[in-house]
Design an enzyme around this catalytic site. Structure first.
Site, PDB file in Angstrom:
ATOM      1  N   GLU A  61       0.779  -1.176   0.042  1.00 36.67           N
ATOM      2  CA  GLU A  61      -0.109   0.121  -0.103  1.00 36.67           C
ATOM      3  C   GLU A  61       0.897   1.373   0.013  1.00 36.67           C
ATOM      4  O   GLU A  61       1.683   1.480   1.020  1.00 36.67           O
ATOM      5  CB  GLU A  61      -0.928  -0.074   1.264  1.00 36.67           C
ATOM      6  CG  GLU A  61      -1.923  -0.978   1.277  1.00 36.67           C
ATOM      7  CD  GLU A  61      -3.324  -0.938   0.522  1.00 36.67           C
ATOM      8  OE1 GLU A  61      -3.463   0.248  -0.022  1.00 36.67           O
ATOM      9  OE2 GLU A  61      -3.893  -1.851   0.136  1.00 36.67           O
ATOM     10  N   CYS A 120      -1.644   9.183   2.792  1.00 38.49           N
ATOM     11  CA  CYS A 120      -1.467   8.534   1.638  1.00 38.49           C
ATOM     12  C   CYS A 120      -2.848   9.139   0.734  1.00 38.49           C
ATOM     13  O   CYS A 120      -2.766   9.231  -0.190  1.00 38.49           O
ATOM     14  CB  CYS A 120      -1.457   6.799   1.640  1.00 38.49           C
ATOM     15  SG  CYS A 120      -2.505   6.166   2.628  1.00 38.49           S
TER      16      CYS A 120
END
Lengths: 468, 468
Positions: free
Chosen positions: A226, A260
């Site tokens: 990720e 993120c």
């Protein structure tokens, strides 16, 4: 190894990473202990996880204090622990539903029936980043433990202070302590984990994620990555501009932009562009730095000093290429030893600027106008990343129709960065934002298990069929 | 590039692989065409796949002739095409069920609802082996096409003759021909596919699979690898020895042992060992080579001459270390230019011998006695592979209980190699036998798609929540 404090700039903490041989020994020991953990069954594991949740609540203060020092911010830290505690309950519920007793089912071949089993990987290695040190260290860990895996976590060396109180909470649950631990250390410790575990979960930068993928491929183990994002928001004529500007401000600057899933680029239809920019600037100017104390204002310091350089580089590059600084500063400011980034709105930006193509990871809001939907989609998709995005339009149906054209794993509709608070949607990362199964939604737990099929001959049809 | 005929040993066929630049161009063209293929919807794609099935039936004879020359065998070729035709219908049914219209669902947060989408990878590269040239070239391709991907297949250069008639069948379905093709070529062509596609499926040896994984990690694309096996069969006291010996003979020698899911090792409880060996030898001696013509006997030639060397090496090594050749030959025999391996039973074997640890991929049956269940499990799991296995016991419950202890993705119960005919069980490969999602069962189609979540703010709760 000395650790810098993000508010003071002082190296006021020390960690002593284990050596690679110790990590190998630990993983081998966990691989044996995992057999008993699996044998506990889902109810036994749920019980242990609930006991751990209770321990986390007992050590709440020590964890929050350590995390606050690690990150230099408090509001998001309180939210972070809260989200983690709730997620334990959510995963326990999902795990209970998931492990229904196996049953034989009839296949299309009348003399064969099928029974299915799920077999967890023995030891999962989790390597997690500094922006949400606790949350991102457990987001894969909790479903992996409930699946029946042992887990070794290596959080970022930038924010390691929460590890010691966390280890105390694990020690309070003996069944869990045999299959779950945290290691202090930097890149070398992470690499040693990749060298020894049976499956690797990595959350962090795309650059490091690529290295982890290569190293895992050398060892022939699976990875879930990720990584970075450059999330775009699209604001169309007809959108509620008050709501859109508030949501995008929040999505851009929360946690000082160190998520993120932060909004990193804002594209606004030309007919409403001026009005939107004005509203966003007005609201941005209400946001204060959390300085001089952690309880002041809104935005804490930039946690990692390496990130300070990247933010400054993006701002200098944009302004040199013609971007107009509408509010904020042309770089981070140093206050009391910490580096702070004021929420900054840029206009007159384009895709030749790093601030529009590379991950900034700061509270920077570059805004660019677009003419029509096709241009908006081309701009939004014109990136190497594909994590998430946001669409604001006159109504939900139109917004979803546009969102379908965005190349990313999750789109917030008439809001921003909803994946921060809503983990029930199943999503994969597109492009360079990641590889591997969804970490959200019920099937996230399945990633940690291999499926096994028993094909049962139920009638006495003679074999071999094609001889004679 | 000259291609050897496995029955004559003559290089009687030529292929002309495309160069890497042509492959890049093709993949880029497919990436654009995939947009229309996806827009057809599942019903449009099912229609195209059914049209292709009809074309395969029209070209049946040409395909079977080519495949028979490619492989030197006919019985398995007939079975292979039949399995492929049936699998098109099965996948069409699964795809129709799979693509139910999306619906919004309420989440645990009252003001957010969730809608899910599935987004296929644009271009899938499939690299397939020579042992079932047609079947293994379409086993991932059919679900990928139905998922909405474009697919480029590169079958083994050892068995390329079926490609030309197959391309004719694809040309008969214009919608399909824009997003589906086969390339002739060897390792370089496969590497060029890995360099250009968005997802790679590889079926073949573990050695090459490891290289594909590394190359894919360099490009940061996902891979699904289905590799070698060293499948063990366990025969316990109480098993029906007549059935077990017939099934294990079939599972070991069918297709001359050239299946990843072949039985490669047989372990028999010591109390029934002598009786089992006797029965297996008797039955083995009834098996004939398919020589001099393809319609004679049972077992065709070894298809790949490189495999001949491996089989011979395993037999020589075993016999040198004390294995007793009960029936068969101590190596392949050369007949009319082809290399044939007689079905061969070995006793007095142990795990110091390659025939017990490395993939032989020939009709060789090494048999070893065991005392009790723990020893049987230790022997079965004492391998770097984890593809599948088989258990024969007095009753199904006991057999399943033992099968649960085997570290592999599928276990046939009271039969052997059932994954050859039963593709409905979901299974992953363990250890060095593979990486990635299941290629069998309904969820195999999901591997070719990324999940996308739309998180929809449904009520006017103001954002940002934590400001002010």
């Amino acid at each position: 190894m000395h650790i810098r404090n993000p508010r003071t700039g002082q190296a006021d903490y020390t960690i002593s990473p284990p050596n690679p041989a110790q990590i190998t020994d630990l993983v081998n020991q966990f691989r044996l202990a995992q057999i008993d953990w699996l044998a506990l069954g889902v109810e036994g594991r749920v019980e242990a996880m609930q006991a751990w949740k209770n321990a986390l609540e007992r050590y709440k203060e020590a964890i929050i204090d350590a995390l606050t020092t690690d990150t230099g911010r408090r509001n998001e830290t309180l939210l972070e622990l809260d989200v983690v505690l709730k997620s334990i309950d959510r995963w326990c519920g999902i795990a209970r539903q998931f492990f229904a007793p196996p049953s034989q089912r009839v296949s299309s071949i009348p003399f064969i029936s099928i029974e299915q089993d799920l077999v967890p990987y023995a030891v999962v290695g989790v390597i997690s980043p500094w922006n949400f040190p606790l949350l991102l260290s457990v987001i894969d860990t909790i479903p992996a433990l409930l699946a029946g895996c042992a887990v070794v976590v290596k959080p970022s060396e930038v924010t390691p202070r929460f590890i010691r109180p966390l280890l105390q909470t694990i020690a309070e649950v003996p069944a869990l302590a045999k299959v779950f631990t945290y290691l202090e250390g930097a890149g070398e410790t992470g690499a040693a984990l990749v060298e020894s575990c049976d499956l690797i979960c990595f959350t962090g930068s795309t650059a490091t994620g690529k290295r982890v993928y290569k190293q895992a491929s050398e060892r022939f183990v699976p990875v879930f990555l990720e990584l970075g994002g450059k999330d775009a928001a699209l604001v169309f004529e007809g959108a509620d501009l008050d709501r859109a500007s508030s949501a995008l401000l929040w999505g851009s600057v929360v946690n000082t932009g160190q998520s993120c899933l932060s909004i990193e680029r804002i594209y606004v239809q030309d007919t409403i562009y001026e009005e939107f920019v004005k509203r966003l600037i007005d609201k941005t100017e209400e946001i204060k730095l959390a300085y001089p104390t952690v309880s002041d204002g809104h935005l804490g310091p930039v946690i990692s000093d390496k990130q300070v350089d990247i933010i400054n580089e993006h701002l200098v590059d944009a302004i040199a290429k013609g971007a107009i600084l509408q509010t904020g500063e042309p770089g981070c400011v140093k206050l009391g030893g910490g580096h702070y980034c004021r929420p900054t709105v840029l206009t007159n930006v384009n895709h030749s600027m790093k601030v529009m193509t590379d991950e900034t990871f700061g509270p920077v809001m570059p805004i660019m106008p677009f003419r029509d939907e096709d241009e908006a989609i081309a701009l939004a998709n014109g990136t190497i990343y594909g994590l998430s995005g946001a669409v604001f339009a006159g109504n939900t149906e139109e917004a979803i129709r546009i969102a379908r054209r965005m190349q990313c794993g999750a789109v917030s509709i008439n809001d921003a960065a909803l994946t921060a608070i809503m983990h029930e949607g199943e999503k994969n990362s597109f492009k360079l934002s990641g590889i591997g199964g969804t970490r959200m939604g019920p099937s996230a737990i399945k990633r940690f298990m291999r499926q096994k099929a028993y094909l049962i001959k139920t009638a006495g049809i003679p074999s071999p069929w094609w001889f004679g």
